[in-house]
Enzyme design. Sequence first.
Site, PDB file in Angstrom:
ATOM      1  N   ARG A   1     -12.991  -3.903  -6.760  1.00 53.42           N
ATOM      2  CA  ARG A   1     -12.868  -4.695  -5.528  1.00 53.42           C
ATOM      3  C   ARG A   1     -14.241  -4.956  -4.916  1.00 53.42           C
ATOM      4  NH1 ARG A   1      -8.594  -2.322  -1.346  1.00 53.42           N
ATOM      5  NH2 ARG A   1     -10.282  -0.815  -1.144  1.00 53.42           N
ATOM      6  N   ASP A  11       1.500  -4.786   8.495  1.00 53.67           N
ATOM      7  CA  ASP A  11       0.340  -3.908   8.344  1.00 53.67           C
ATOM      8  C   ASP A  11      -0.891  -4.814   8.236  1.00 53.67           C
ATOM      9  OD1 ASP A  11      -1.725  -2.256   7.423  1.00 53.67           O
ATOM     10  OD2 ASP A  11      -0.410  -1.071   6.140  1.00 53.67           O
ATOM     11  N   PHE A  35       0.850  -1.189   0.000  1.00 53.92           N
ATOM     12  CA  PHE A  35       0.000   0.000   0.000  1.00 53.92           C
ATOM     13  C   PHE A  35       0.886   1.239   0.000  1.00 53.92           C
ATOM     14  CE2 PHE A  35      -2.808   3.255   1.705  1.00 53.92           C
ATOM     15  CZ  PHE A  35      -3.920   3.060   0.887  1.00 53.92           C
ATOM     16  N   TYR A  63     -11.154   1.553  10.817  1.00 52.20           N
ATOM     17  CA  TYR A  63     -12.323   1.935  10.022  1.00 52.20           C
ATOM     18  C   TYR A  63     -12.732   0.927   8.968  1.00 52.20           C
ATOM     19  CZ  TYR A  63      -8.505   3.811   7.091  1.00 52.20           C
ATOM     20  OH  TYR A  63      -7.346   3.979   6.379  1.00 52.20           O
ATOM     21  N   LYS A  64     -12.002  -0.157   8.803  1.00 53.72           N
ATOM     22  CA  LYS A  64     -12.383  -1.161   7.814  1.00 53.72           C
ATOM     23  C   LYS A  64     -13.238  -2.237   8.489  1.00 53.72           C
ATOM     24  CE  LYS A  64      -8.169  -0.303   5.096  1.00 53.72           C
ATOM     25  NZ  LYS A  64      -8.742   0.476   3.991  1.00 53.72           N
TER      26      LYS A  64
END
Length: 411
Positions: free
Chosen positions: A370, A196, A124, A221-222
């Site tokens: 996605r 991560d 990322f 937040y995911k």
Amino acid sequence: MSTNSLEALDSADALAPLRAQFDLPAGVTYLDGNSLGALPRAVREALNQTVDTEWGSDLIASWNKHRWIDLPVTVGEAIAPLVGAAPGQLVCCDSISVNLFKLLATALALRPGRRVILSQGDNFPTDLYMAQGLESLLGQQRCELRTASSDGLLEALDSDVAVMMLTEVNFRTGEKHDMRALTQAAHDAGALVLWDLAHSAGAMPVALDACNVDMAVGCGYKFFNGGPGAPAFLYLAKRHQNAVQQPLTGWMGHRNGFEFSPQYTPGVGVSQYLGGTPGVLGMRALQAALSLFESVSMSAVRDKSLALTETFMARVAEQPSLVAFKCLTPVSPEQRGSQVSLAHPEAFAISQALIDRGIIVDFRAPDIVRFGFAPLYNRFADVAKAVSVLEDVMESRHYEDPKYQVRAKVT
């Protein structure tokens, strides 16, 4: 698999009652929980309590009365068992980016004489950016970012590598690394490992302690459903604590910040990795969202995640109208996260057409749609709906409408 079979799977789903704990808009199939989790009802209640009673009535006394000051540790300890960490190793604070900076600097200090941060070339971007920032700040004599392909990581582990920084589940493809094997390989080479967990925490069991991981970061937040911009978390194994001082020496990381000494004295343990004043509203929201995991087995979450993604991939593969898509996500369950990534030259327009039809997905450059599956609230019925609408979008060429070419700032 027939529609009746999918209905049977939903009926037998032990996690199905959790869906009622979320506010999900009518007419929407939400498959973007790998980017932003849906709103838990408990979060709205917690924020109302925090705003109306704690802030509104008790004002500044709430730092003690309602233990606002302890939230980074309290919320961190709630996350710890969900990622396989014993107490005293995890705090909730800042963002992934900031926490990466702290831990990368720590890793370099823990491995004097080594200067290389090894990462995956398609990691990322913020992970790579933070390493590049350290490289620029310290100079290449003290810090150098080296990247390799997923298949080339082991070969790139040499005596110059201080830390290998990897994301457990690749954000583009959904491919999952073998945390245990790669951590061991790094240790065999004398390097540390920083993981991560942005796309794995909350969607599958994570075994930080059991895998002998040195450091980790993750977001709230995911799959933890803590809300937009929810605070992140930072893990540092106990064996590394108090050995070096982290670089962002803010007052919350001071041993006794309320002495207001002009001289910094680091706190003890992982708490020294705190920095500035915590954002109480974000912490309270995440704390409430995490309460949904209290009665949930992460192995059950993982089983459902794999079943959802496997069913989706199988249905896509069966449809002649979807043959132009290339599935980037591994078929092997051991190598798969909780998303399915489909590549297509018109991926952006297709994603926008799906969203316009109530199938909320996202696009990742250059050519990926996605589909994220959050086991706490997604159903097998969502799989059927998503594939059906995707078929229609492709067969009708609905995505060719010029309005689906217009890109907003966030894609």
